[in-house]
Design an enzyme around this catalytic site. Structure first.
Site, short mmCIF file in Angstrom:
data_model
loop_
_atom_site.label_atom_id
_atom_site.label_comp_id
_atom_site.label_asym_id
_atom_site.label_seq_id
_atom_site.Cartn_x
_atom_site.Cartn_y
_atom_site.Cartn_z
N HIS A 1 1.18 -0.97 0.01
CA HIS A 1 0.12 0.01 0.62
C HIS A 1 0.95 1.46 0.04
O HIS A 1 1.62 1.24 -1.10
CB HIS A 1 -0.89 0.15 1.51
CG HIS A 1 -1.97 1.04 1.04
ND1 HIS A 1 -2.32 1.01 -0.27
CD2 HIS A 1 -2.26 1.10 2.56
CE1 HIS A 1 -3.42 2.53 0.84
NE2 HIS A 1 -3.65 2.00 1.82
N HIS B 1 -2.03 -2.78 -9.70
CA HIS B 1 -3.14 -1.73 -8.86
C HIS B 1 -4.40 -2.90 -8.61
O HIS B 1 -4.72 -3.29 -10.09
CB HIS B 1 -3.81 -0.12 -9.03
CG HIS B 1 -4.09 0.28 -7.92
ND1 HIS B 1 -5.39 0.51 -8.10
CD2 HIS B 1 -3.65 1.22 -7.18
CE1 HIS B 1 -5.36 1.15 -6.62
NE2 HIS B 1 -5.01 2.31 -6.62
N ASP C 1 2.96 5.44 -6.50
CA ASP C 1 3.89 5.33 -5.93
C ASP C 1 5.50 5.34 -6.21
O ASP C 1 6.49 5.67 -6.11
CB ASP C 1 4.02 4.35 -5.25
CG ASP C 1 2.65 4.09 -4.19
OD1 ASP C 1 1.92 3.58 -4.12
OD2 ASP C 1 3.27 5.05 -3.71
#
Ligand code: SDX
Length: 425
Positions: free
Chosen positions: A266, A307, A365
């Site tokens: 995450h 994802h 990210d």
């Protein structure tokens, strides 16, 4: 809502169950399965791949099309035209503020950025080399000890004050985590700086000399805050909603969100991306890491890729990539070796059948860490920045949950343990 129905026929059971189908503003219809318990059935969905845990009006994601809307506004437009304070107001209230509302909101936040002087003593219990996320988790949870009795979660005004306190104080606490880890004195917030400038000041300023935040870096920081602000029912937001459903103190709920965000699957991925790029070291090593990522027997995954929802580009990653180029150019780092490796890794992965077949694209990210590193933020602070940015999302969902009649969240299970048996003897 619609009068559409779903029909469920289960072998061995006489009845065909008729289930309501609900329709929202956008996105898939949902089958309301609540009646199944009374029929002796549960639904089964480990990882909540196909489960809508609630209804919410804050954020919408279309994973197939790579769409992210906050209050109906596309993230690309907010990143380009708005600022983090305005996005905070939007997430909390559902509408963009007018000039007067924005000025009042910004002033309110600015005047709550200091933390209780006693709070700084909490830091002394941590080792200086403790991970800043561990410190953040502890200190934010400790805020519940300061505000426990002044909070009626059923009072909308109390919930709003709590949201203001968290939005205002989280950058101060985040910067304190950093200063503590490097043995430098905490910097008090300044009311003459905007939210992002103030954060950079508290991070990199020191009492011995003047610190003037670089406006380009402050703008990039503000954009990073916007891009991480909220993301529907992700793991940490779902954690906050579930903790909130028990009536727990909101500061404790936000601490639970920080804890959930920390994992490398995450929010911890941004730190893991930098570690991975540094481990790759040179573009010629990329094929070896791609092979590891594809090997079903190797737990290694390409950090910053894939994802649960996006089966297309994460729209935030696209904005982040442009911002990355701008920041590095501003700093004369356009030849940053890590950026070159990241871009080559992205190019190769996006051409590789394994990633194409599984619709694995760069996520939020993948590029954020490169910008944060260029701004001067140490890798172990990356997820703290994510938590700082996401606090508005968490508290907006917590507030939304408590704004209407609700029940404690209590999932069930498929039991696979031993059948009933007597104690021996
Ligand atoms: C965030 O939910 C959110 O909205 C989160 C977030 C937010 O804003 O709150 O967007 C922020 O958490 C972004 C994600 C950051 N995490 C990473 O970058 C870590 C690397 N990514 C993966 O671990 C993974 O992609 C997840 C955790 C993000 C998603 O996991 P899923 O949905 O459970 O996907 P999966 O594990 O079922 O993978 C499906 C397939 C598998 O292969 P097969 O079993 O089909 O052979 O894709 C493979 C996986 O092995 N796969 C990857 C991969 N991600 C998935 N293979 C290599 N590298 C990867 N990164």
């Amino acid at each position: 809502m619609t009068d559409k129905k779903a029909y469920l026929k289960v072998d061995g059971l006489e009845e065909t169950f008729e289930l309501p189908v609900l329709h929202g503003t956008e996105g898939p219809d949902v089958v309301d399965v609540r009646a199944l318990t009374s029929k002796g059935l549960f639904t089964y969905d480990p990882g909540f791949v196909s489960t809508a845990a609630c209804d919410s009006g804050i954020t919408f994601i279309d994973g197939g099309k790579g769409i992210l809307l906050h209050g109906g506004y596309p993230i690309e437009q907010l990143a380009e035209k708005s600022d983090y304070m305005e996005v905070c107001y939007l997430l909390l209230n559902g509408e963009l503020p007018n000039a007067e509302q924005k000025a009042k909101f910004v002033s309110t936040i600015k005047n709550h950025t200091m933390v209780h002087e006693q709070l700084s003593h909490f830091f002394n219990g941590f080792r200086r080399d403790g991970h800043p996320m561990a410190i953040m988790c502890g200190v934010v949870g400790a805020l519940s000890a300061f505000y426990h009795d002044s909070l009626d979660i059923n009072d909308a005004h109390h919930r709003e004050v709590c949201a203001f306190r968290l939005i205002a104080k989280i950058p101060t606490i985040a910067a304190m985590c950093y200063k503590y880890s490097i043995g430098m004195p905490f910097m008090y917030p300044r009311n003459d700086l905007n939210y992002a400038e103030n954060f950079l000041y508290m991070m990199f300023g020191n009492p011995c000399e003047e610190y003037v935040p670089n406006p380009v870096l402050a703008k990039a920081m503000d954009k990073i805050f916007i891009l991480h602000a909220d993301h529907e029912q992700n793991a940490s937001t779902s954690t906050v909603r579930l903790a909130g459903s028990s009536g727990a103190n909101p500061f404790a709920c936000i601490a639970s969100g920080i804890a959930a965000l920390w994992g490398p699957a995450h929010g911890g991925a941004n730190e893991a991306v930098l570690t991975m790029l540094e481990e790759i070291g040179d573009a010629e090593n990329i094929p070896e890491f791609i092979a590891k990522a594809k090997d079903p027997n190797d737990p290694f995954r390409l950090m910053g890729f894939g994802h649960r929802v996006y089966r297309n580009f994460d729209p935030r990653a696209k904005v982040m990539k442009v911002s990355c180029d701008e920041v590095l150019k501003e700093l004369g780092l356009e030849n940053d070796p890590l950026l070159k490796i990241a871009k080559e890794l992205e190019r190769i992965a996006l051409e590789d059948e394994y990633f194409v077949e599984r619709k694995l694209y760069p996520n939020v990210d993948f590029y954020s860490g490169i910008i944060l590193k260029a701004i001067g933020i140490p890798t172990n602070m990356f997820t703290v920045i994510f938590a700082l940015s996401r606090t508005i999302g968490w508290i907006s969902h917590w507030n939304e949950f408590h704004s209407s009649p609700n029940r404690i969240g209590r999932p069930r299970q498929l039991y696979t343990g031993p059948a009933k048996r007597d104690y021996p003897g």
